[in-house]
Design a protein around this motif. Structure first.
Motif, PDB file in Angstrom:
ATOM      1  N   ARG A  42       0.768  -1.424  -0.050  1.00  0.00           N
ATOM      2  CA  ARG A  42       0.127   0.148   0.037  1.00  0.00           C
ATOM      3  C   ARG A  42       0.785   1.425  -0.214  1.00  0.00           C
ATOM      4  NH1 ARG A  42      -5.188  -1.438   1.399  1.00  0.00           N
ATOM      5  NH2 ARG A  42      -5.710  -3.750   2.114  1.00  0.00           N
ATOM      6  N   LEU A  43       1.839   1.066   0.809  1.00  0.00           N
ATOM      7  CA  LEU A  43       2.804   2.435   0.778  1.00  0.00           C
ATOM      8  C   LEU A  43       3.621   2.551  -0.656  1.00  0.00           C
ATOM      9  CD1 LEU A  43       4.291   4.482   2.290  1.00  0.00           C
ATOM     10  CD2 LEU A  43       6.249   2.826   2.876  1.00  0.00           C
ATOM     11  N   ALA A  44       3.959   1.351  -1.176  1.00  0.00           N
ATOM     12  CA  ALA A  44       4.700   1.678  -2.421  1.00  0.00           C
ATOM     13  C   ALA A  44       3.579   1.929  -3.464  1.00  0.00           C
ATOM     14  CB  ALA A  44       5.216   0.276  -2.985  1.00  0.00           C
ATOM     15  N   SER A  45       2.486   1.598  -3.489  1.00  0.00           N
ATOM     16  CA  SER A  45       1.454   2.299  -4.582  1.00  0.00           C
ATOM     17  C   SER A  45       1.283   3.678  -4.410  1.00  0.00           C
ATOM     18  CB  SER A  45       0.319   1.438  -4.454  1.00  0.00           C
ATOM     19  OG  SER A  45      -0.340   1.740  -3.261  1.00  0.00           O
ATOM     20  N   GLN A  46       1.236   4.230  -3.302  1.00  0.00           N
ATOM     21  CA  GLN A  46       1.095   5.590  -2.954  1.00  0.00           C
ATOM     22  C   GLN A  46       2.536   6.487  -3.503  1.00  0.00           C
ATOM     23  OE1 GLN A  46      -1.736   7.074  -2.063  1.00  0.00           O
ATOM     24  NE2 GLN A  46      -2.695   5.127  -1.802  1.00  0.00           N
ATOM     25  N   ILE A  47       3.675   5.710  -3.148  1.00  0.00           N
ATOM     26  CA  ILE A  47       4.763   6.485  -3.627  1.00  0.00           C
ATOM     27  C   ILE A  47       4.920   6.359  -5.050  1.00  0.00           C
ATOM     28  CG2 ILE A  47       7.262   6.173  -3.587  1.00  0.00           C
ATOM     29  CD1 ILE A  47       6.931   4.974  -0.664  1.00  0.00           C
ATOM     30  N   SER A  48       4.623   5.384  -6.048  1.00  0.00           N
ATOM     31  CA  SER A  48       4.773   5.311  -7.248  1.00  0.00           C
ATOM     32  C   SER A  48       3.574   6.312  -7.933  1.00  0.00           C
ATOM     33  CB  SER A  48       4.374   3.914  -7.690  1.00  0.00           C
ATOM     34  OG  SER A  48       2.987   3.390  -7.372  1.00  0.00           O
ATOM     35  N   THR A  49       2.526   6.593  -7.224  1.00  0.00           N
ATOM     36  CA  THR A  49       1.674   7.570  -7.593  1.00  0.00           C
ATOM     37  C   THR A  49       2.114   8.994  -7.781  1.00  0.00           C
ATOM     38  OG1 THR A  49      -0.347   6.056  -6.969  1.00  0.00           O
ATOM     39  CG2 THR A  49      -0.690   8.414  -7.311  1.00  0.00           C
ATOM     40  N   VAL A  50       2.792   9.288  -6.427  1.00  0.00           N
ATOM     41  CA  VAL A  50       3.398  10.671  -6.406  1.00  0.00           C
ATOM     42  C   VAL A  50       4.636  10.940  -7.195  1.00  0.00           C
ATOM     43  CG1 VAL A  50       4.439  12.236  -4.461  1.00  0.00           C
ATOM     44  CG2 VAL A  50       2.320  10.823  -3.998  1.00  0.00           C
ATOM     45  N   ILE A  51       5.206   9.954  -7.460  1.00  0.00           N
ATOM     46  CA  ILE A  51       6.645  10.009  -8.198  1.00  0.00           C
ATOM     47  C   ILE A  51       6.436  10.057  -9.715  1.00  0.00           C
ATOM     48  CG2 ILE A  51       7.271   7.678  -8.579  1.00  0.00           C
ATOM     49  CD1 ILE A  51      10.024   8.046  -7.206  1.00  0.00           C
ATOM     50  N   GLN A  52       5.378   9.377 -10.160  1.00  0.00           N
ATOM     51  CA  GLN A  52       5.048   9.846 -11.244  1.00  0.00           C
ATOM     52  C   GLN A  52       4.008  11.092 -11.879  1.00  0.00           C
ATOM     53  OE1 GLN A  52       3.578   6.005 -13.579  1.00  0.00           O
ATOM     54  NE2 GLN A  52       3.348   5.246 -11.280  1.00  0.00           N
ATOM     55  N   GLY A  53       3.582  11.682 -10.901  1.00  0.00           N
ATOM     56  CA  GLY A  53       2.858  12.781 -10.712  1.00  0.00           C
ATOM     57  C   GLY A  53       1.466  12.675 -11.160  1.00  0.00           C
ATOM     58  N   LYS A  54       0.914  11.573 -10.976  1.00  0.00           N
ATOM     59  CA  LYS A  54      -0.545  11.177 -11.203  1.00  0.00           C
ATOM     60  C   LYS A  54      -1.411  11.839 -10.350  1.00  0.00           C
ATOM     61  CE  LYS A  54      -0.146   6.499 -13.538  1.00  0.00           C
ATOM     62  NZ  LYS A  54      -0.762   5.174 -13.790  1.00  0.00           N
ATOM     63  N   ASP A  55      -1.029  12.261  -9.352  1.00  0.00           N
ATOM     64  CA  ASP A  55      -1.873  13.018  -8.460  1.00  0.00           C
ATOM     65  C   ASP A  55      -2.133  14.552  -8.589  1.00  0.00           C
ATOM     66  OD1 ASP A  55       0.829  13.461  -7.686  1.00  0.00           O
ATOM     67  OD2 ASP A  55       0.451  13.937  -5.538  1.00  0.00           O
ATOM     68  N   LYS A  56      -1.456  14.803  -9.794  1.00  0.00           N
ATOM     69  CA  LYS A  56      -1.748  16.303 -10.498  1.00  0.00           C
ATOM     70  C   LYS A  56      -2.575  16.353 -11.437  1.00  0.00           C
ATOM     71  CE  LYS A  56       3.164  17.354  -9.134  1.00  0.00           C
ATOM     72  NZ  LYS A  56       4.342  17.802  -9.414  1.00  0.00           N
ATOM     73  N   PRO A  57      -3.232  17.333 -11.617  1.00  0.00           N
ATOM     74  CA  PRO A  57      -4.320  17.619 -12.896  1.00  0.00           C
ATOM     75  C   PRO A  57      -3.457  17.596 -14.056  1.00  0.00           C
ATOM     76  CG  PRO A  57      -4.093  19.657 -11.657  1.00  0.00           C
ATOM     77  CD  PRO A  57      -3.258  18.400 -10.768  1.00  0.00           C
ATOM     78  N   THR A  58      -2.122  17.856 -14.268  1.00  0.00           N
ATOM     79  CA  THR A  58      -1.288  18.376 -15.041  1.00  0.00           C
ATOM     80  C   THR A  58      -0.480  16.793 -15.758  1.00  0.00           C
ATOM     81  OG1 THR A  58       0.371  19.013 -14.063  1.00  0.00           O
ATOM     82  CG2 THR A  58      -0.972  20.487 -14.816  1.00  0.00           C
ATOM     83  N   TYR A  59      -0.978  15.789 -15.270  1.00  0.00           N
ATOM     84  CA  TYR A  59      -0.122  14.419 -15.461  1.00  0.00           C
ATOM     85  C   TYR A  59      -0.281  14.380 -16.933  1.00  0.00           C
ATOM     86  CZ  TYR A  59       0.816   9.526 -15.986  1.00  0.00           C
ATOM     87  OH  TYR A  59       1.117   8.315 -16.443  1.00  0.00           O
ATOM     88  N   THR A  60       0.925  13.933 -17.414  1.00  0.00           N
ATOM     89  CA  THR A  60       1.274  13.125 -18.733  1.00  0.00           C
ATOM     90  C   THR A  60       2.110  12.104 -18.690  1.00  0.00           C
ATOM     91  OG1 THR A  60       1.422  15.690 -19.649  1.00  0.00           O
ATOM     92  CG2 THR A  60       1.817  14.235 -21.091  1.00  0.00           C
ATOM     93  N   PRO A  61       1.781  11.007 -19.503  1.00  0.00           N
ATOM     94  CA  PRO A  61       2.665   9.882 -19.403  1.00  0.00           C
ATOM     95  C   PRO A  61       3.993   9.961 -19.852  1.00  0.00           C
ATOM     96  CG  PRO A  61       0.353   9.501 -20.133  1.00  0.00           C
ATOM     97  CD  PRO A  61       0.502  10.775 -20.302  1.00  0.00           C
ATOM     98  N   ASN A  62       4.080  10.847 -20.882  1.00  0.00           N
ATOM     99  CA  ASN A  62       5.444  11.126 -21.623  1.00  0.00           C
ATOM    100  C   ASN A  62       6.410  12.020 -21.018  1.00  0.00           C
ATOM    101  OD1 ASN A  62       3.889  13.070 -22.474  1.00  0.00           O
ATOM    102  ND2 ASN A  62       4.673  13.122 -24.486  1.00  0.00           N
TER     103      ASN A  62
END
Length: 218
Positions: A42-62
């Motif tokens: 559960r901790l690793a899933s939250q870290i991976s979300t933040v480290i990719q920027g998926k918690d931001k409205p400006t998230y872009t996969p590339n």
């Protein structure tokens, strides 16, 4: 302030600050995760979300728009079930027959930071941004770190959802509840009590009748 934080840190400073120059820190937030008592996955899933920027409205996969993640108290991480003994890490040295393995329990003793790092990296997509995102992850076994001069923001973990009961267990509980309700209704129902009294009265009448018949026959 930075020198004081670096002096108070007793770990490997060279390894800690390695790769920071290759990261554009402008506009990035420094998020702090406390791993004490947290479940590993559960901790690793939250870290991976933040480290990719998926918690931001400006998230872009590339694009690499994730924030810096600082994980503290990695030695106090928790796992569920029997993963401490059943989960095994495998790797090969490159020589013939040199397939190595190590259990999660042994890895926690040797280096608990690698446990969280492997869990996070295996949740990231396998592309060119993976190494850059790995540089934004800083894991420490204790609560000491040399980034005290940065504007740190503690990350609040979402509440854990309790898993629903399995259907078989739920059906057994429902049957037990219905049986208890039926027993309670039977104890409180006056009709059944009257039926029971009438049955006893009829039985006593029959017994007295049979007694009279025996006396007449004699």
């Amino acid at each position: 302030m930075a020198s004081q934080a670096a002096r108070s840190f007793n770990g490997n400073m060279k390894k800690t600050v390695a790769g920071l120059r290759r990261i554009n820190l402008d506009g990035l937030r420094w998020r702090v995760f406390d791993a004490k008592g947290q479940v590993l996955g559960r901790l690793a899933s939250q870290i991976s979300t933040v480290i990719q920027g998926k918690d931001k409205p400006t998230y872009t996969p590339n694009r690499d728009d994730g924030d810096m993640c600082i994980v503290l108290n990695a030695k106090d991480i928790c796992v569920t079930g029997r993963k401490l003994t059943d989960k095994v890490y495998h790797w090969h040295t490159g020589y013939v027959g040199h397939l190595k393995e190590r259990t999660l329990k042994d890895q926690m003793v040797k280096d608990p930071t690698e446990v969280i790092r492997k869990a996070v990296l295996r949740m990231l997509p396998k592309n060119k941004l993976r190494d850059d995102r790995d540089r934004k992850l800083r894991i420490f076994p204790g609560s000491e770190h040399p980034f005290g001069d940065r504007p740190l923001e503690p990350y609040v973990m979402p509440p854990r959802r309790v898993r629903e009961m399995r259907p078989r267990t739920r059906r057994a509980i429902v049957r037990a509840q219905r049986k208890a309700e039926q027993q309670q209704q039977a104890a409180n129902d006056p009709r059944k009590g009257k039926k029971k009294d009438t049955r006893e009265l009829v039985a006593s009448n029959y017994s007295s009748l049979f007694g009279l018949m025996k006396v007449v026959e004699e």
